[in-house]
Scaffold this motif. Sequence first.
Motif, short mmCIF file in Angstrom:
data_model
loop_
_atom_site.label_atom_id
_atom_site.label_comp_id
_atom_site.label_asym_id
_atom_site.label_seq_id
_atom_site.Cartn_x
_atom_site.Cartn_y
_atom_site.Cartn_z
N ILE A 288 -36.17 46.58 -7.36
CA ILE A 288 -34.88 46.12 -6.83
C ILE A 288 -34.20 45.32 -7.92
O ILE A 288 -34.70 44.27 -8.33
CB ILE A 288 -35.07 45.27 -5.56
N GLU A 289 -33.12 45.84 -8.42
CA GLU A 289 -32.46 45.22 -9.56
C GLU A 289 -31.83 43.87 -9.18
O GLU A 289 -31.27 43.69 -8.10
CB GLU A 289 -31.36 46.14 -10.10
N GLY A 290 -31.94 42.93 -10.10
CA GLY A 290 -31.26 41.66 -9.95
C GLY A 290 -29.87 41.72 -10.55
O GLY A 290 -29.42 42.77 -11.05
N ARG A 291 -29.17 40.60 -10.49
CA ARG A 291 -27.82 40.49 -11.04
C ARG A 291 -27.78 39.33 -12.03
O ARG A 291 -28.49 38.34 -11.86
CB ARG A 291 -26.81 40.22 -9.93
N PRO A 292 -26.94 39.40 -13.06
CA PRO A 292 -26.85 38.30 -14.01
C PRO A 292 -26.21 37.05 -13.40
O PRO A 292 -26.53 35.92 -13.81
CB PRO A 292 -26.01 38.86 -15.16
N ASP A 293 -25.31 37.23 -12.42
CA ASP A 293 -24.64 36.10 -11.78
C ASP A 293 -24.05 36.56 -10.45
O ASP A 293 -24.04 37.75 -10.13
CB ASP A 293 -23.54 35.52 -12.69
N LYS A 294 -23.54 35.60 -9.69
CA LYS A 294 -23.04 35.91 -8.35
C LYS A 294 -21.77 36.75 -8.36
O LYS A 294 -21.44 37.41 -7.37
CB LYS A 294 -22.79 34.61 -7.58
N SER A 295 -21.04 36.72 -9.48
CA SER A 295 -19.81 37.50 -9.55
C SER A 295 -20.05 38.98 -9.76
O SER A 295 -19.15 39.81 -9.59
CB SER A 295 -18.92 36.96 -10.68
N THR A 296 -21.27 39.35 -10.13
CA THR A 296 -21.61 40.75 -10.35
C THR A 296 -21.88 41.44 -9.02
O THR A 296 -22.66 40.93 -8.21
CB THR A 296 -22.86 40.86 -11.25
N PRO A 297 -21.27 42.59 -8.76
CA PRO A 297 -21.50 43.29 -7.49
C PRO A 297 -22.96 43.67 -7.32
O PRO A 297 -23.68 43.93 -8.29
CB PRO A 297 -20.62 44.54 -7.61
N GLY A 298 -23.39 43.70 -6.07
CA GLY A 298 -24.76 44.10 -5.76
C GLY A 298 -25.37 43.18 -4.73
O GLY A 298 -24.76 42.21 -4.28
N THR A 299 -26.60 43.50 -4.35
CA THR A 299 -27.29 42.72 -3.33
C THR A 299 -28.50 41.98 -3.87
O THR A 299 -29.14 41.21 -3.14
CB THR A 299 -27.77 43.64 -2.18
N GLY A 300 -28.86 42.19 -5.13
CA GLY A 300 -30.04 41.54 -5.71
C GLY A 300 -29.83 40.08 -5.98
O GLY A 300 -28.71 39.55 -5.93
N HIS A 301 -30.92 39.42 -6.31
CA HIS A 301 -30.86 38.00 -6.68
C HIS A 301 -30.21 37.83 -8.05
O HIS A 301 -30.20 38.77 -8.87
CB HIS A 301 -32.27 37.42 -6.71
N CYS A 302 -29.68 36.65 -8.29
CA CYS A 302 -29.09 36.36 -9.60
C CYS A 302 -29.77 35.16 -10.26
O CYS A 302 -29.15 34.44 -11.05
CB CYS A 302 -27.58 36.16 -9.49
N SER A 303 -31.03 34.95 -9.92
CA SER A 303 -31.89 33.95 -10.55
C SER A 303 -33.32 34.50 -10.51
O SER A 303 -33.59 35.46 -9.78
CB SER A 303 -31.83 32.62 -9.79
N PRO A 304 -34.23 33.87 -11.25
CA PRO A 304 -35.63 34.30 -11.14
C PRO A 304 -36.10 34.28 -9.68
O PRO A 304 -35.83 33.33 -8.94
CB PRO A 304 -36.37 33.25 -11.97
N VAL A 305 -36.78 35.34 -9.27
CA VAL A 305 -37.27 35.47 -7.90
C VAL A 305 -38.66 34.82 -7.85
O VAL A 305 -39.63 35.34 -8.40
CB VAL A 305 -37.32 36.93 -7.46
N LEU A 306 -38.73 33.68 -7.16
CA LEU A 306 -39.92 32.85 -7.22
C LEU A 306 -41.00 33.24 -6.23
O LEU A 306 -42.18 32.97 -6.46
CB LEU A 306 -39.53 31.38 -6.96
N CYS A 307 -40.62 33.87 -5.12
CA CYS A 307 -41.61 34.13 -4.08
C CYS A 307 -41.21 35.34 -3.27
O CYS A 307 -40.02 35.56 -3.00
CB CYS A 307 -41.74 32.91 -3.17
N VAL A 308 -42.19 36.12 -2.86
CA VAL A 308 -42.00 37.17 -1.86
C VAL A 308 -43.10 37.01 -0.81
O VAL A 308 -44.19 36.52 -1.11
CB VAL A 308 -42.05 38.59 -2.47
#
Length: 312
Positions: free
Chosen positions: A266-286
Motif C-alpha cells: 500500500i503506497e504512502g504519500r510524501p505529504d497530505k497535499s498529494t492525492p491518495g489514501t496512504g499515510h504520509c509519515s512513517p507507519v509505526l504500527c499495524v
Amino acid sequence: MVKFSPDGTRLASASADRTLRVWDWERLAKEDGGVQKGDDGTKEPEMVLKGHTMGVSSVAWSTNSRYLCSASDDRTLRLWDTKGEGKCVKVLKGHTHFVFCCAFNAQSNLLASGSFDETVKLWEVKTGKLLKDLPAHSDPITAVDFSSDGKQVVSSSFDGLCRVWDAETGHCIRTIVHAGNPPVSFAKFSPNGKYVLAATLDNSIRLWSVDTGTCLKVYQGHTNERYCLVSAFCTSSKTGQWVISGSEDHGIYIWDLQKKHLAQKIEGRPDKSTPGTGHCSPVLCVDCHPTKSVFASCSHESDKAIKLWEEM
C-alpha cells in the motif's frame, strides 16, 4: 500504537499526546456501510483516557476485552477499566526509565513490561504487585509478548537480542540473535507460540523457531532503520496467511507468511497535499482484527492518522 480488542469490537490507540483513545469499531464500520480503504474521515472515539503525564508508547488488552494496560514515558503503567467511563484502577510503579511496552498473558492475571531501564518486569494484575524483575538486556527493551499459553515471555532490545523467558521461574530459556547483531526493534510470538517474529533495524523481519533458535524465514522490501515498527501476523484472512508491517517510506507491506514473497504494498504519500489514501509519515504500527479481514495502521508526526484497511 493501535490494538484491536480480542473480541474484535473495539480499537485502542496510544499516543505521544499522553492519552489513550478507544473506538467502537463495530459502530464505525456500520456507519460507513463497511470498512473504507484508507478512510480519512475524522471519527470520534468512544472514550479518551487521561492520566499519564508523558507520552504513551504501548497499549494492551486483557483477554476479556474489558481492561487496558498502558505504558508511558512517565515511567509508569496504568490499568484502565473500559466498562463505563474508563476509570484508571491501578498505577504500577517500579521502572526507572521510560516504559516502552506491555502485554497481558492469556489468563490476564499477569502483565509484562519492558523499559529503557533495560529490565523486563512481571506484575500481578489483581494486586499490582511486582513479581519478577528480570535484568534482561544491555540496551532499551523494545517489545514484550506472552506466548498463547502464557508460559513464556519474549523480549527484544536494541542490544540485538531476543530472549525467551519462563514466565513462572523468570529463567531465560532461549536467546535469539542474528549475525551482525542488528538492533531488534520489535518481537512477538506467533499465534501457536512456536515461533517469534522479530523486526530489526536492517530493513528485515525474521521468523525464528523458539525450540531451536534458528531463523526460518526473512521478509524484506520495506524500510526500517530508525523506528520501532510494530508488525503483525494475519491468520484470519480468507485469502491466506500474511505478515504485515508499516515502513519508514510511508507504505504498508504485506508478505505471504509461508512463501515470504511480497504480496501487496500500500503506497504512502510524501505529504497530505498529494492525492491518495496512504499515510504520509512513517507507519509505526499495524494490527489485524481477530476474526475479520481488516487491519488498522497508525503513523508518525506529520500524519497522526489511524486508518482501517480491508485485506486482499
